[in-house]
Design a protein around this motif. Sequence first.
Motif, PDB file in Angstrom:
ATOM      1  N   ALA A   9      10.312   4.149 -49.023  1.00  0.00           N
ATOM      2  CA  ALA A   9      10.854   3.734 -47.729  1.00  0.00           C
ATOM      3  C   ALA A   9      10.367   4.647 -46.612  1.00  0.00           C
ATOM      4  O   ALA A   9      11.112   5.472 -46.078  1.00  0.00           O
ATOM      5  N   ALA A  10       9.105   4.506 -46.270  1.00  0.00           N
ATOM      6  CA  ALA A  10       8.496   5.310 -45.213  1.00  0.00           C
ATOM      7  C   ALA A  10       7.560   4.421 -44.399  1.00  0.00           C
ATOM      8  O   ALA A  10       7.142   3.354 -44.855  1.00  0.00           O
ATOM      9  N   ASP A  11       7.217   4.876 -43.197  1.00  0.00           N
ATOM     10  CA  ASP A  11       6.442   3.997 -42.326  1.00  0.00           C
ATOM     11  C   ASP A  11       5.012   3.762 -42.799  1.00  0.00           C
ATOM     12  O   ASP A  11       4.325   2.885 -42.285  1.00  0.00           O
ATOM     13  N   ALA A  12       4.575   4.516 -43.795  1.00  0.00           N
ATOM     14  CA  ALA A  12       3.262   4.224 -44.380  1.00  0.00           C
ATOM     15  C   ALA A  12       3.263   2.869 -45.073  1.00  0.00           C
ATOM     16  O   ALA A  12       2.208   2.255 -45.275  1.00  0.00           O
ATOM     17  N   MET A  13       4.453   2.382 -45.442  1.00  0.00           N
ATOM     18  CA  MET A  13       4.535   1.102 -46.148  1.00  0.00           C
ATOM     19  C   MET A  13       4.078  -0.060 -45.274  1.00  0.00           C
ATOM     20  O   MET A  13       3.413  -0.975 -45.759  1.00  0.00           O
ATOM     21  N   ARG A  14       4.442  -0.031 -43.991  1.00  0.00           N
ATOM     22  CA  ARG A  14       4.233  -1.210 -43.156  1.00  0.00           C
ATOM     23  C   ARG A  14       2.770  -1.637 -43.086  1.00  0.00           C
ATOM     24  O   ARG A  14       2.460  -2.800 -43.382  1.00  0.00           O
ATOM     25  N   PRO A  15       1.832  -0.764 -42.721  1.00  0.00           N
ATOM     26  CA  PRO A  15       0.437  -1.224 -42.682  1.00  0.00           C
ATOM     27  C   PRO A  15      -0.128  -1.513 -44.067  1.00  0.00           C
ATOM     28  O   PRO A  15      -1.007  -2.376 -44.222  1.00  0.00           O
ATOM     29  N   ARG A  16       0.374  -0.821 -45.086  1.00  0.00           N
ATOM     30  CA  ARG A  16      -0.174  -1.002 -46.430  1.00  0.00           C
ATOM     31  C   ARG A  16       0.264  -2.321 -47.049  1.00  0.00           C
ATOM     32  O   ARG A  16      -0.522  -2.987 -47.719  1.00  0.00           O
ATOM     33  N   ILE A  17       1.538  -2.710 -46.859  1.00  0.00           N
ATOM     34  CA  ILE A  17       1.965  -3.997 -47.409  1.00  0.00           C
ATOM     35  C   ILE A  17       1.304  -5.133 -46.641  1.00  0.00           C
ATOM     36  O   ILE A  17       0.931  -6.157 -47.229  1.00  0.00           O
ATOM     37  N   ALA A  18       1.098  -4.951 -45.334  1.00  0.00           N
ATOM     38  CA  ALA A  18       0.411  -5.984 -44.562  1.00  0.00           C
ATOM     39  C   ALA A  18      -1.029  -6.154 -45.041  1.00  0.00           C
ATOM     40  O   ALA A  18      -1.533  -7.277 -45.175  1.00  0.00           O
TER      41      ALA A  18
END
Length: 309
Positions: free
Chosen positions: A278-287
């Motif tokens: 649960a960190a903001d690195a997730m957002r671009p990576r899941i996209a």
Amino acid sequence: MSESPRAVVVSVPTDELASDLGDLPTGVDLVVWDLRSPAPRDAFDLVVPPYMSGKRLLAALEGVRVDVLQSQSIGYEGMGAYLPDGARLANASGVHEAATAEIAVGLTIVAQRDLADYVRNQEHARWAPQFSRSVADSTVLVLGYGGVGKAIAARLAPFETTIVPVASRARDEDGVHIHGIDELPELLPRTDILMITLPGGEPTRGLIGAEQLALLPDGALVVNVGRGTVLDTDALVAELQSERLRAALDVVDPEPLPAEHPLWSAPGALIVPHVGGAADAMRPRIAKLVRSQIERLAAGEEPLNIVEP
């Protein structure tokens, strides 16, 4: 002359993820559906459920034709019982490894250097230096040497630690000797930090129990960022209450941990609520992963990360 992309029907759970996907191939029908309302289509080529939503939401897929269910998590134990007939499951390998490694290293440093004590002291304006353990010169047994385990090992190596990777079977890989899980009785007595990164499911349930914990030396630290079921909670609580071992846990069994559970107040326990990814690195990576899956499906290619639940 290249073939035109085929029509692909996709659902994602949030407007944010839909926006993050950017421009998609011609013919992609993208809808936002969080699985809490009736299905907006009868069939989907790709469905992305909400992150950490639990398996209960997958009941919304009953009667809906789904080709690929794209989980936003790495773990997928127990998902097979909830998949629609004929659907394939893809996990989020490549999305959470870095963030999970960060929380693993962070928990290790906090526990070794007693940083939680200083946070509590700060709340009372108390100046109380103490001598603590170091991460440097420690032997770290990384139990589970997949994507997360390798990411943790890579980040701990510069701390001047000795990394002992352990997987289901012994092998040499990329110049690294990986020990087999059958070697644990010989390895655990020489372990300062036991780092658990294994997935859940029946094959790993209770793998680290009273017998294995008893082999660890006095003062050893148990870190779990894999699944809570890998570690026998009652056996761990007994070791913590005797103040022989310490623990830093991102995952526990059960989850969420009940307020009255003795693990909360056990000496030497540091608990965070399953936030490794649960960190903001997730957002671009899941996209990036979802966009790649859409492009592959539109081109008639096999999707990535297909797993057998």
